[in-house]
Scaffold this motif. Structure first.
Motif, short mmCIF file in Angstrom:
data_model
loop_
_atom_site.label_atom_id
_atom_site.label_comp_id
_atom_site.label_asym_id
_atom_site.label_seq_id
_atom_site.Cartn_x
_atom_site.Cartn_y
_atom_site.Cartn_z
N PRO A 106 0.78 -1.24 0.00
CA PRO A 106 0.00 0.00 0.00
C PRO A 106 0.81 1.28 0.00
CG PRO A 106 0.00 -0.98 2.19
CD PRO A 106 0.68 -1.96 1.29
N VAL A 107 2.07 1.23 0.47
CA VAL A 107 2.84 2.46 0.63
C VAL A 107 4.17 2.34 -0.10
CG1 VAL A 107 3.84 4.11 2.25
CG2 VAL A 107 1.79 2.83 2.90
N PRO A 108 4.39 3.08 -1.19
CA PRO A 108 5.68 3.04 -1.87
C PRO A 108 6.76 3.72 -1.04
CG PRO A 108 4.29 4.72 -2.84
CD PRO A 108 3.44 3.99 -1.85
N SER A 109 7.99 3.42 -1.36
CA SER A 109 9.13 4.01 -0.66
C SER A 109 9.98 4.80 -1.65
CB SER A 109 9.98 2.91 -0.01
OG SER A 109 11.02 3.45 0.77
N ILE A 110 10.60 5.87 -1.16
CA ILE A 110 11.46 6.68 -2.02
C ILE A 110 12.77 6.92 -1.31
CG2 ILE A 110 10.43 8.83 -1.13
CD1 ILE A 110 10.96 10.09 -3.90
N PHE A 111 13.87 6.82 -2.05
CA PHE A 111 15.16 7.24 -1.49
C PHE A 111 16.00 7.89 -2.58
CE2 PHE A 111 15.69 2.66 -2.39
CZ PHE A 111 16.87 2.62 -3.12
N ILE A 112 16.86 8.79 -2.14
CA ILE A 112 17.70 9.57 -3.06
C ILE A 112 19.13 9.55 -2.54
CG2 ILE A 112 18.05 11.78 -4.20
CD1 ILE A 112 15.10 12.44 -3.48
N ILE A 113 20.06 9.19 -3.42
CA ILE A 113 21.49 9.15 -3.11
C ILE A 113 22.18 10.18 -3.98
CG2 ILE A 113 23.56 7.70 -3.01
CD1 ILE A 113 21.60 5.25 -3.15
N ALA A 114 23.02 10.99 -3.40
CA ALA A 114 23.80 11.98 -4.16
C ALA A 114 25.27 11.72 -3.89
CB ALA A 114 23.42 13.40 -3.74
N GLY A 115 25.99 11.29 -4.93
CA GLY A 115 27.40 10.94 -4.76
C GLY A 115 28.17 11.08 -6.05
N LYS A 116 29.12 10.19 -6.26
CA LYS A 116 29.99 10.22 -7.43
C LYS A 116 29.83 8.94 -8.22
CE LYS A 116 32.14 14.14 -6.34
NZ LYS A 116 32.11 15.35 -7.19
N ILE A 117 30.14 9.02 -9.52
CA ILE A 117 30.13 7.83 -10.36
C ILE A 117 31.17 8.00 -11.46
CG2 ILE A 117 28.39 8.65 -12.00
CD1 ILE A 117 27.23 5.78 -11.99
N ALA A 118 31.83 6.90 -11.81
CA ALA A 118 32.76 6.89 -12.94
C ALA A 118 32.51 5.59 -13.69
CB ALA A 118 34.21 6.97 -12.47
N LEU A 119 31.73 5.67 -14.76
CA LEU A 119 31.33 4.47 -15.47
C LEU A 119 32.49 3.85 -16.25
CD1 LEU A 119 28.61 3.02 -15.58
CD2 LEU A 119 28.19 4.12 -17.79
N TYR A 120 33.34 4.71 -16.84
CA TYR A 120 34.47 4.24 -17.61
C TYR A 120 35.72 5.01 -17.19
CZ TYR A 120 30.58 2.72 -20.58
OH TYR A 120 29.42 2.17 -21.02
N PRO A 121 36.90 4.42 -17.31
CA PRO A 121 38.14 5.15 -17.02
C PRO A 121 38.25 6.41 -17.88
CG PRO A 121 38.58 2.79 -17.24
CD PRO A 121 37.16 3.01 -17.67
N ALA A 122 38.79 7.47 -17.29
CA ALA A 122 38.82 8.79 -17.93
C ALA A 122 39.52 8.78 -19.29
CB ALA A 122 39.48 9.80 -17.00
N GLU A 123 40.55 7.95 -19.44
CA GLU A 123 41.32 7.98 -20.69
C GLU A 123 40.50 7.55 -21.91
OE1 GLU A 123 42.51 4.05 -18.57
OE2 GLU A 123 42.10 6.13 -18.04
N HIS A 124 39.44 6.77 -21.68
CA HIS A 124 38.64 6.30 -22.82
C HIS A 124 37.80 7.42 -23.43
CE1 HIS A 124 39.76 2.12 -22.59
NE2 HIS A 124 39.50 2.08 -21.31
N TYR A 125 37.64 8.53 -22.72
CA TYR A 125 36.89 9.65 -23.29
C TYR A 125 37.72 10.39 -24.35
CZ TYR A 125 33.16 8.92 -19.96
OH TYR A 125 32.11 8.36 -19.28
N THR A 126 39.03 10.15 -24.35
CA THR A 126 39.88 10.75 -25.37
C THR A 126 40.37 9.71 -26.40
OG1 THR A 126 41.79 10.53 -23.87
CG2 THR A 126 40.66 12.64 -23.91
N THR A 127 40.54 8.46 -25.95
CA THR A 127 41.03 7.43 -26.87
C THR A 127 39.91 6.59 -27.48
OG1 THR A 127 41.33 5.82 -25.07
CG2 THR A 127 43.20 7.25 -25.61
N GLY A 128 38.76 6.51 -26.81
CA GLY A 128 37.64 5.74 -27.31
C GLY A 128 37.58 4.33 -26.73
N LEU A 129 36.39 3.75 -26.76
CA LEU A 129 36.16 2.40 -26.25
C LEU A 129 36.27 1.36 -27.35
CD1 LEU A 129 32.96 2.82 -24.02
CD2 LEU A 129 35.24 2.21 -23.19
N SER A 130 36.66 0.17 -26.97
CA SER A 130 36.57 -1.01 -27.83
C SER A 130 35.48 -1.89 -27.24
CB SER A 130 37.90 -1.76 -27.86
OG SER A 130 37.79 -2.95 -28.62
N ILE A 131 34.40 -2.12 -27.99
CA ILE A 131 33.26 -2.84 -27.46
C ILE A 131 32.97 -4.09 -28.28
CG2 ILE A 131 32.30 -0.68 -26.56
CD1 ILE A 131 30.20 -0.77 -28.78
N VAL A 132 32.03 -4.89 -27.82
CA VAL A 132 31.68 -6.14 -28.49
C VAL A 132 30.15 -6.25 -28.58
CG1 VAL A 132 33.75 -7.37 -27.73
CG2 VAL A 132 31.69 -7.40 -26.29
#
Length: 288
Positions: A106-132
């Protein structure tokens, strides 16, 4: 870290939900990932609108107004003195029994987290990813609409594990027809002969907030863009490729399935898009 949990701010060690919450038991709930840049919560209204749409699709009635959720989101950033980072906003179905029935929560729950995230290493934003490309297919939109950003991400997680087993950080997921849908956590774009192409949401792609931002930027820069069916062949033979997402932002891809894309480095269209995106995130949104 302070976590917003059902109307109160608590220390992260005290931020707990019940083991009977259906968000935990069944992935029954919705979420949004939101960015804050130099005190600017990027496209907050669009994120909250998508949250409402996802909840409506699941018949999950939220008792809070959009303004109440927006105020709580911004206050969570202030409580944590977060001017640059990542916000995770989650709404669960709430506490119920061990059965599937959502009407017994009957009662939904809500939570909010504010922090940091780094999905990919920084160097890949300049060199690019190799994916499959991975074997796990994107769930059919007839089974689970891709526009619903639900707590059940097992489909994407299986694909993410297959990418790791192949030595890649990200992977393309195909739909049941063999067309490119999206990546495990990002939307995908290619550039071919000066035109930007991306799969339509009907092919299994999430209607990403960053994706829509890129579409607006392309129009602003007068770069042709269209949604179209896309195969791996199209990506292999593209001039450029890049991925977009709230956590990923805009990241170039230079290789797919061992095949170099273009000249195997981030291309000029990708660079223009990225530069315009970085300018836009500082001005388009809600100030703390």
């Amino acid at each position: 870290m302070k976590i917003y949990l059902d109307g109160k701010f608590v220390d992260e060690s005290e931020a707990k939900i019940s083991v009977f919450d259906h968000g935990l038991l069944y992935g029954d709930g919705v979420f949004e990932g939101i960015r804050v840049y130099q005190g600017n919560v990027f496209r907050l209204e669009e994120h909250l609108e998508r949250l409402e749409y996802s909840a409506k699709a699941l018949l999950l009635k939220m008792p809070w107004s959009r303004k109440e959720i927006a105020d709580a989101t911004m206050e969570t950033c202030r409580q944590n003195e977060l001017m640059d980072g990542y916000i995770r906003l989650v709404v669960t179905r709430g506490v119920g029994d061990l059965g599937l029935s959502p009407w017994l929560c009957p009662v939904p729950s809500i939570f909010i987290i504010a922090g940091k995230i780094a999905l990919y290493p920084a160097e890949h934003y300049t060199t690019g990813l190799s994916i499959v490309t991975v074997p796990t297919r994107r769930i059919s939109s007839a089974a689970l609409p891709p526009a619903v950003k639900s707590l059940n991400y097992l489909n994407n997680i299986l694909a993410k594990m297959e990418a790791r087993q192949a030595g890649a950080l990200e992977a393309i997921m195909l739909n049941d027809q063999g067309y490119v849908a999206e990546c495990t956590g990002d939307n995908i774009f290619i550039v071919h002969k000066g035109e930007i192409i991306t799969p339509a949401a009907s092919q299994g792609a999430l209607k990403g907030i960053t994706r829509s931002t890129i579409m607006a930027i392309a129009e602003e820069l007068k770069i042709p863009l269209k949604e179209a069916d896309m195969t791996r062949y199209d990506v292999w033979n593209a001039d450029e490729c890049f991925l977009t997402g709230t956590a990923a932002e805009v990241i170039p891809v230079v290789k797919l399935d061992g095949r170099e894309i273009g000249n195997a480095k981030p291309g000029p269209v990708t660079q223009r898009i990225l530069e315009a995106f970085r300018r836009r995130v500082l001005v388009e949104g809600t100030r703390l």
